[in-house]
Design a protein around this motif. Sequence first.
Motif, mmCIF file in Angstrom:
data_model
loop_
_atom_site.group_PDB
_atom_site.id
_atom_site.type_symbol
_atom_site.label_atom_id
_atom_site.label_comp_id
_atom_site.label_asym_id
_atom_site.label_seq_id
_atom_site.Cartn_x
_atom_site.Cartn_y
_atom_site.Cartn_z
ATOM 1 N N PHE A 89 -0.901 -13.528 -4.765
ATOM 2 C CA PHE A 89 0.374 -13.525 -4.060
ATOM 3 C C PHE A 89 0.095 -13.909 -2.615
ATOM 4 O O PHE A 89 -0.744 -13.299 -1.961
ATOM 5 C CB PHE A 89 1.035 -12.143 -4.117
ATOM 6 N N VAL A 90 0.773 -14.937 -2.153
ATOM 7 C CA VAL A 90 0.671 -15.363 -0.760
ATOM 8 C C VAL A 90 1.969 -14.930 -0.095
ATOM 9 O O VAL A 90 3.024 -15.530 -0.305
ATOM 10 C CB VAL A 90 0.463 -16.885 -0.642
ATOM 11 N N LEU A 91 1.884 -13.840 0.670
ATOM 12 C CA LEU A 91 3.046 -13.240 1.328
ATOM 13 C C LEU A 91 3.117 -13.745 2.763
ATOM 14 O O LEU A 91 2.157 -13.598 3.521
ATOM 15 C CB LEU A 91 2.920 -11.717 1.307
ATOM 16 N N MET A 92 4.231 -14.365 3.112
ATOM 17 C CA MET A 92 4.465 -14.837 4.468
ATOM 18 C C MET A 92 5.513 -13.930 5.093
ATOM 19 O O MET A 92 6.635 -13.840 4.597
ATOM 20 C CB MET A 92 4.910 -16.296 4.450
ATOM 21 N N LEU A 93 5.131 -13.236 6.142
ATOM 22 C CA LEU A 93 5.990 -12.251 6.778
ATOM 23 C C LEU A 93 6.250 -12.676 8.215
ATOM 24 O O LEU A 93 5.310 -12.834 9.003
ATOM 25 C CB LEU A 93 5.305 -10.882 6.726
ATOM 26 N N GLY A 94 7.520 -12.907 8.537
ATOM 27 C CA GLY A 94 7.884 -13.348 9.879
ATOM 28 C C GLY A 94 7.910 -12.204 10.875
ATOM 29 O O GLY A 94 7.596 -11.057 10.553
ATOM 30 N N VAL A 95 8.306 -12.518 12.087
ATOM 31 C CA VAL A 95 8.422 -11.519 13.149
ATOM 32 C C VAL A 95 9.390 -10.434 12.703
ATOM 33 O O VAL A 95 10.478 -10.722 12.189
ATOM 34 C CB VAL A 95 8.909 -12.180 14.451
ATOM 35 N N GLY A 96 9.004 -9.180 12.900
ATOM 36 C CA GLY A 96 9.839 -8.058 12.477
ATOM 37 C C GLY A 96 11.196 -8.077 13.138
ATOM 38 O O GLY A 96 11.299 -8.245 14.358
ATOM 39 N N GLY A 97 12.238 -7.916 12.348
ATOM 40 C CA GLY A 97 13.593 -7.857 12.886
ATOM 41 C C GLY A 97 13.844 -6.584 13.669
ATOM 42 O O GLY A 97 14.719 -6.523 14.520
ATOM 43 N N ILE A 98 13.053 -5.566 13.368
ATOM 44 C CA ILE A 98 13.112 -4.285 14.074
ATOM 45 C C ILE A 98 11.681 -3.902 14.446
ATOM 46 O O ILE A 98 10.724 -4.533 13.982
ATOM 47 C CB ILE A 98 13.741 -3.163 13.204
ATOM 48 N N THR A 99 11.527 -2.866 15.250
ATOM 49 C CA THR A 99 10.211 -2.286 15.469
ATOM 50 C C THR A 99 9.994 -1.276 14.356
ATOM 51 O O THR A 99 10.692 -0.271 14.273
ATOM 52 C CB THR A 99 10.109 -1.616 16.849
ATOM 53 N N PHE A 100 9.068 -1.581 13.480
ATOM 54 C CA PHE A 100 8.825 -0.724 12.321
ATOM 55 C C PHE A 100 8.220 0.609 12.754
ATOM 56 O O PHE A 100 7.478 0.691 13.727
ATOM 57 C CB PHE A 100 7.903 -1.419 11.327
ATOM 58 N N THR A 101 8.545 1.649 12.005
ATOM 59 C CA THR A 101 8.007 2.995 12.223
ATOM 60 C C THR A 101 7.687 3.590 10.849
ATOM 61 O O THR A 101 7.923 2.951 9.817
ATOM 62 C CB THR A 101 9.038 3.896 12.936
#
Length: 147
Positions: free
Chosen positions: A38-50
């Motif tokens: 699996f090649v997962l492409m994850l863009g800039v977070g829409g929120i600040t993850f916690t």
Amino acid sequence: MRDWTHNFGAVNAIAPAVLTDDPAAITVDRSGYDAVTFVLMLGVGGITFTNTNRIDFILEHSDDGTSWEAVDPSNVLGAIPDASGIVLSQRSAHPAATLHRIGYVDGTIGDRRYVRLRPDFNGTHGTGTPMSALAVLGAGRTLPNAA
């Protein structure tokens, strides 16, 4: 002759989108192949993850494409899944796009025909996060027809 173009298969695992909630999971049929990356492409977070507002990526497998269970660590390359199959969890700021490779291979528990990588959104995601994943099927069981 076995060339690169005919040596693998590829299908969408997470359709490209900007997401704020769980998308419909896409089943990958491994018929004819012994491995999937699996090649997962994850863009800039829409929120600040916690720890509360996060995205977990869960890898599951199935014999029938209906009843799913978490993968066993012996089936996974490039990540160490927890007991619920989480192979990646976004829990802190994600200021730049990233690419992740997560492999599924036949292991001591497995040889399941169907696999899926699904995002699981937890908490509140008022702004979406762009993502997509491609399932690259490898270790084909048959040679391609000669041209």
